[in-house]
Enzyme design. Structure first.
Site: not given
Length: 396
Positions: A140, A98, A208, A88, A385, A276
């Site tokens: 966040e 939200y 990325y 986020h 992932v 990575p």
């Protein structure tokens, strides 16, 4: 912590809500995008919406959070929350969004479940939602503060200073800020969001991994995504973004980052999951690390293996590192060490190893099972992932 009465109601209704989540989430997104088309155009991944993977990820996250609240009321699922919060923050999500999500999500729940959604049931699930939302908002906010950006103001103009063709499918971009300020701090394993303006005016965003450790630029690598629908952003970057062109990037984020200790490391990847891991190896080489490092990569063949030369050169720079490569279809004149799918059970993995995995979900599941069988502690196995995280229940 969920209130006792809400805990009872959520426990009783979780099977019904979970069973209907496949109907609830598409309806929720239909309602959300009908009211706010700009969110589909400029925030959500249109490809993931088209194939339904984003909807599955949302369903899994909500169900996992509710289940955690009723089964382990004194333990907050921080690993799951941290992963979502980093995504986020990278997208610049704000606290106001939200409330927008809540409004349309609960309208979808009420429409699908009908009379079963009594005021009590609605209030209990509203409590679940806001416990999750407020936890994410707080994480966040800390991430934005640590990054030195205002809430949601993560975007920054860059310019492409170099691009390299790694394979026919993978291109690496090096970018520097246009505003004259220093490069942002980044940890090995993190990613950036890249925003591009497409021909129809949509400002689509993709994430990325940082794939190197240059001193004066950020480096990320992009695999061209084929299929239906084809990758809008990856193809645009490959075909239309050249040296000298502007590009908009987020601050680096991501919670799967290389630890700073001396424990042995295993870095295992498949396909474009190497990005990575190459970033981590670059950092280890640049900082003169002496720890034991086992680097593993699996690919279709040598011609599709991005950073093959980098893998060899970086492990050669480290005093106690080895590289192991598996190819499903080896190609002359540089065959892999082994043929077929990666099998980590064939490696001598030292006690106390910390492992980082990145690649398709079947690879992640197989690699994790092999590491557990080899005695690697679950808490020491971390994974990344690409795209919506549909692997629920894995330790990270």
């Amino acid at each position: 912590m969920l209130s006792p009465r809400s805990t009872e109601i959520v426990r009783a209704t979780l099977p019904a809500v979970g069973g209907a989540i496949g109907e609830i989430t598409p309806l929720f997104y239909d309602k959300l995008f009908a009211a706010h088309p700009e969110l589909l155009r400029d925030l959500f991944n249109r490809g993931n919406q088209a194939d339904g993977s984003q909807q599955q990820a949302l369903a899994g996250a909500v169900a996992a959070f509710a289940t955690a609240l009723v089964e382990h009321p004194d333990v907050r699922p921080d690993a799951m929350l941290s992963r979502i919060a980093h995504k986020h923050a990278s997208l610049g999500v704000s606290r106001e969004q939200y409330s927008v999500v809540q409004r349309h999500l609960f309208a979808a729940i009420a429409e699908v479940l009908g009379d079963a959604v009594t005021p009590e049931v609605a209030a209990a699930w509203d409590e679940v939602y806001w416990l999750m939302a407020h936890a994410l908002i707080a994480i966040e906010a800390r991430l934005y503060e640590q990054a030195g950006v205002l809430l949601g103001a993560t975007w920054r103009p860059y310019r492409v200073v170099a691009r390299h063709q790694e394979t026919s499918e993978v291109t690496t971009f090096l970018v520097r800020p246009q505003d004259g300020r220093p490069l942002p701090a980044a940890r090995p394993g993190q990613y950036v969001s890249v925003q591009v303006t497409l021909p129809d005016g949509a400002r689509q965003i993709r994430q990325y991994s940082l794939s190197g450790h240059p001193e004066d630029a950020l480096q990320f690598s992009v695999k061209r995504v084929a299929g239906t629908p084809a990758g809008e952003v990856s193809n645009h970057l490959h075909d239309h973004v050249a040296v000298g062109d502007p590009v908009t990037l987020s601050h680096p984020f991501g919670d799967v980052t290389l630890d700073d200790g001396d424990a042995p490391l295993l870095l295992a990847s498949a396909g474009i999951g190497c990005t990575p891991m190459i970033g981590m190896l670059s950092h280890l080489a640049a900082t003169g690390a002496t720890r034991r490092v086992i680097a593993v990569h699996a690919d279709r063949g040598e011609s599709t293996h991005a950073f093959r030369t980098d893998l060899e050169q970086l492990t050669a720079k480290l005093p106690d590192a080895t590289a192991h490569v598996w190819y499903e279809h080896p190609e002359a004149p540089r065959p892999a060490d082994r043929t077929g799918l990666a099998d980590l059970s064939l490696l001598d993995i030292p006690a106390g190893t910390t492992a980082y995995l990145c690649g398709p979900v079947p690879f992640l599941k197989a690699a994790r099972a092999q590491l557990l069988a080899a005695g690697v502690a679950p808490a020491r196995i971390h994974y990344e992932v690409f795209g919506p995280d549909l692997w629920q229940g894995g330790d990270a």
